[in-house]
Structure formats: C-alpha cells, structure tokens
Design a protein around this motif. Structure first.
Motif, PDB file in Angstrom:
ATOM      1  N   GLY A   1      34.071 111.103  31.641  1.00 37.01           N
ATOM      2  CA  GLY A   1      34.701 112.007  32.373  1.00 37.01           C
ATOM      3  C   GLY A   1      35.952 111.761  33.060  1.00 37.01           C
ATOM      4  N   LEU A   2      36.113 110.300  33.197  1.00 40.78           N
ATOM      5  CA  LEU A   2      36.926 109.643  33.920  1.00 40.78           C
ATOM      6  C   LEU A   2      38.140 108.663  33.246  1.00 40.78           C
ATOM      7  CD1 LEU A   2      34.787 108.341  37.265  1.00 40.78           C
ATOM      8  CD2 LEU A   2      36.303 110.230  36.791  1.00 40.78           C
TER       9      LEU A   2
ATOM     10  N   ARG B   1      35.033  98.418  39.520  1.00 38.78           N
ATOM     11  CA  ARG B   1      35.327  99.366  38.102  1.00 38.78           C
ATOM     12  C   ARG B   1      35.315 100.537  38.577  1.00 38.78           C
ATOM     13  NH1 ARG B   1      32.749  95.353  33.370  1.00 38.78           N
ATOM     14  NH2 ARG B   1      34.748  93.865  33.030  1.00 38.78           N
ATOM     15  N   LEU B   2      34.056 101.118  39.333  1.00 41.24           N
ATOM     16  CA  LEU B   2      33.837 102.613  39.406  1.00 41.24           C
ATOM     17  C   LEU B   2      35.010 103.194  40.063  1.00 41.24           C
ATOM     18  CD1 LEU B   2      32.442 105.246  39.098  1.00 41.24           C
ATOM     19  CD2 LEU B   2      30.848 104.392  41.095  1.00 41.24           C
ATOM     20  N   GLU B   3      35.330 102.386  41.109  1.00 40.38           N
ATOM     21  CA  GLU B   3      36.562 102.764  42.350  1.00 40.38           C
ATOM     22  C   GLU B   3      37.728 102.826  41.556  1.00 40.38           C
ATOM     23  OE1 GLU B   3      38.383 101.325  46.500  1.00 40.38           O
ATOM     24  OE2 GLU B   3      36.751 100.318  45.643  1.00 40.38           O
ATOM     25  N   GLN B   4      38.016 101.763  41.123  1.00 35.24           N
ATOM     26  CA  GLN B   4      39.277 101.769  40.093  1.00 35.24           C
ATOM     27  C   GLN B   4      39.614 102.983  38.910  1.00 35.24           C
ATOM     28  OE1 GLN B   4      41.959  99.761  40.554  1.00 35.24           O
ATOM     29  NE2 GLN B   4      40.820  98.936  42.334  1.00 35.24           N
ATOM     30  N   SER B   5      38.410 103.332  38.590  1.00 32.85           N
ATOM     31  CA  SER B   5      38.284 104.661  37.565  1.00 32.85           C
ATOM     32  C   SER B   5      38.579 105.430  38.422  1.00 32.85           C
ATOM     33  CB  SER B   5      37.039 104.366  36.690  1.00 32.85           C
ATOM     34  OG  SER B   5      37.166 105.519  35.978  1.00 32.85           O
ATOM     35  N   LEU B   6      37.891 105.791  39.350  1.00 29.37           N
ATOM     36  CA  LEU B   6      38.302 107.016  40.249  1.00 29.37           C
ATOM     37  C   LEU B   6      39.446 107.092  40.656  1.00 29.37           C
ATOM     38  CD1 LEU B   6      34.761 107.042  42.321  1.00 29.37           C
ATOM     39  CD2 LEU B   6      35.687 108.707  40.701  1.00 29.37           C
TER      40      LEU B   6
ATOM     41  N   LYS C   1      36.513 107.901  50.006  1.00 28.45           N
ATOM     42  CA  LYS C   1      37.351 106.809  50.541  1.00 28.45           C
ATOM     43  C   LYS C   1      38.838 106.685  49.951  1.00 28.45           C
ATOM     44  CE  LYS C   1      37.294 102.101  50.122  1.00 28.45           C
ATOM     45  NZ  LYS C   1      36.552 100.690  49.506  1.00 28.45           N
ATOM     46  N   ILE C   2      38.701 106.809  48.834  1.00 34.63           N
ATOM     47  CA  ILE C   2      40.145 106.731  48.088  1.00 34.63           C
ATOM     48  C   ILE C   2      40.953 107.939  48.695  1.00 34.63           C
ATOM     49  CG2 ILE C   2      41.167 107.181  45.897  1.00 34.63           C
ATOM     50  CD1 ILE C   2      38.823 106.042  44.565  1.00 34.63           C
TER      51      ILE C   2
ATOM     52  N   TYR D   1      42.315 110.042  39.827  1.00 30.62           N
ATOM     53  CA  TYR D   1      42.579 110.956  41.075  1.00 30.62           C
ATOM     54  C   TYR D   1      44.181 110.930  40.922  1.00 30.62           C
ATOM     55  CZ  TYR D   1      43.455 112.756  45.841  1.00 30.62           C
ATOM     56  OH  TYR D   1      43.725 113.373  46.922  1.00 30.62           O
ATOM     57  N   GLU D   2      44.856 109.877  40.681  1.00 29.34           N
ATOM     58  CA  GLU D   2      46.186 109.624  41.019  1.00 29.34           C
ATOM     59  C   GLU D   2      47.023 110.287  39.686  1.00 29.34           C
ATOM     60  OE1 GLU D   2      46.625 105.506  43.699  1.00 29.34           O
ATOM     61  OE2 GLU D   2      46.650 105.580  41.739  1.00 29.34           O
TER      62      GLU D   2
END
Length: 244
Positions: A169-170, A203-208, A234-235, A212-213
């Motif tokens: 989904g991401l 990796r999860l944060e970068q994917s999110l 946080k992002i 988002y961007e």
C-alpha cells in the motif's frame, strides 16, 4: 502452471515476453503463453474490421473472429480480459487477484474500437490509465508481466515482490548497492550498521515519507500499524516545520 492465451493481430509484438523473468518462467514450466492471430478465424476473406453502423470515424473489430477464436481455445470459459481504456484501472491488487487464476485469455484490439457484442464474452475490462494506445498489445504485456511475476517461484525468492511499491500500500523505500560512496553520494550509515531493527524502522520511515510526499492519496486507504502511524505523524510535523 498458469496458461495464457493472447488474441492479437500482431503476435510478433510480444517478443519481450519471451525474455528475462517471464522467459525463465516459461523455461521452468511455470508459464505457458500461446498467441492466436484471430485474423485466421475471420469468415469474410480475413477481414476483421468494418465500418460502424450509424456512421462515425474509424473501423471497429468485428465480433465473429473473436468469438470463433475463443471457442477454439477453451471448452470451459476461463477469465477473459479485454484491454479497454474504459475498463477498471489496473493496480497491484488487481495483479495479485489475476495471479491466483490458472488460465487467462487476453483480447487485444486495434482500430477505433470493438463491436459491443464482443463484451458479452468478457469477464474483465482493464485500463492502464486515462490515455489511449494504438492497440491492446502493450497494455496486455504490462498486465501479464505484473501478474506473472507474482506466481510462486517466478522471482526465485518467495518474498522478492513483497516489498515492491504498492504491495504494502506504500511506495518502496530507497535501496543502495556498492560502492558506498559514488560521486559524493553516500549510502545511509544505518544500512551498514548490521542492526536489523534499526534498518527495518529506517525502511518503514522512508517508505512512509516517499508515499506522503509523492502519492499521499495512497495513504487514504492504507491500513497502517500504530508504529507506522507514529512515524507518519513525525514525518508530517517535520515537513510542516520546514514549510514555516
């Protein structure tokens, strides 16, 4: 093994399906693809198209050659896919759905369109997006490639496709290989740390962040874990501070 039959006026256009991952899948007996030039089924001197009733631009594919080709291919009607810009939008979830089938038939048209009665044969109408191609061959290849790569053992490792963009989904996180430093651009140190939990979180944060961007619309229907929700918050706060 998945069996795919393709109805087309230009079988030679499908040469890419004989190479790379799909070619290897055929060699391993995981996939069988047969091409059918439905011009050979035309009753009227091999004419597969005609002018539309009521007038209008262009030529339409006649129903008879398509019906005859399908009847020759399958005694039991499998899932039959018509490539059509008015169809359901194709996405990763749709590819996963099709990958669970044992047999698929693709109908690739040319000219201005189809005799509407062809659609009485069809179980699925698929579109790649809001644009029009000169024929259905390119669209069929895209759908077949996205579907077949999901079959067990096609990619070698069973988990090879699970981190692909859209599978979760991401969008997929950034990836790197050697060298560590290329023209001043360095691999993030966390990926060299050997700390699996830190790497997973990065990796999860970068994917999110990428999602988002670039494709925030994907987040509207994505079921995120509590951990992912906190990282996304946080992002968003970080990006909001930057824009102030």
């Amino acid at each position: 093994m998945m069996k795919i039959d393709i109805l087309t006026l230009f079988p030679e256009m499908f040469a890419p399906l004989e190479h790379s991952i799909l070619g290897k899948a055929k060699d391993k007996g995981l996939l069988e693809i047969t091409y059918h030039n439905f011009r050979e089924q035309a009753e009227n001197a091999r004419h597969v198209d005609d002018e539309p009733y009521g007038g209008g631009q262009g030529m339409l594919l006649r129903a008879q050659p398509i019906f005859a080709a399908v009847e020759q291919i399958a005694a039991v009607k499998p899932r039959i896919i018509l490539l059509d810009p008015a169809g359901r939008s194709f996405d990763q979830a749709y590819a996963e759905e099709l990958s669970r089938e044992d047999e698929l038939i693709f109908i690739c048209g040319h000219y201005e369109g189809y005799d509407e009665r062809i659609k009485s044969l069809v179980t699925d109408e698929i579109s790649l997006g809001d644009f029009v191609l000169t024929g259905g061959e390119l669209a069929a290849m895209a759908v077949i490639d996205a579907t077949v790569r999901l079959l067990p053992d096609v990619l070698g490792k069973r988990v090879s496709h699970q981190d692909d963009s859209f599978s979760s989904g991401l969008l997929e996180y950034p990836q790197y290989t050697r060298p560590y430093d290329f023209q001043g651009q360095r691999v993030p140190d966390v990926l060299l740390s050997g700390h699996h939990e830190k790497i997973r979180l990065w990796r999860l944060e970068q994917s999110l962040r990428k999602t988002y961007e670039r494709r925030p619309d994907l987040l509207e229907n994505c079921q995120l874990s509590d951990e992912a929700e906190e990282l996304l918050k946080k992002i968003k706060n970080e990006l909001d501070r930057r824009s102030d």
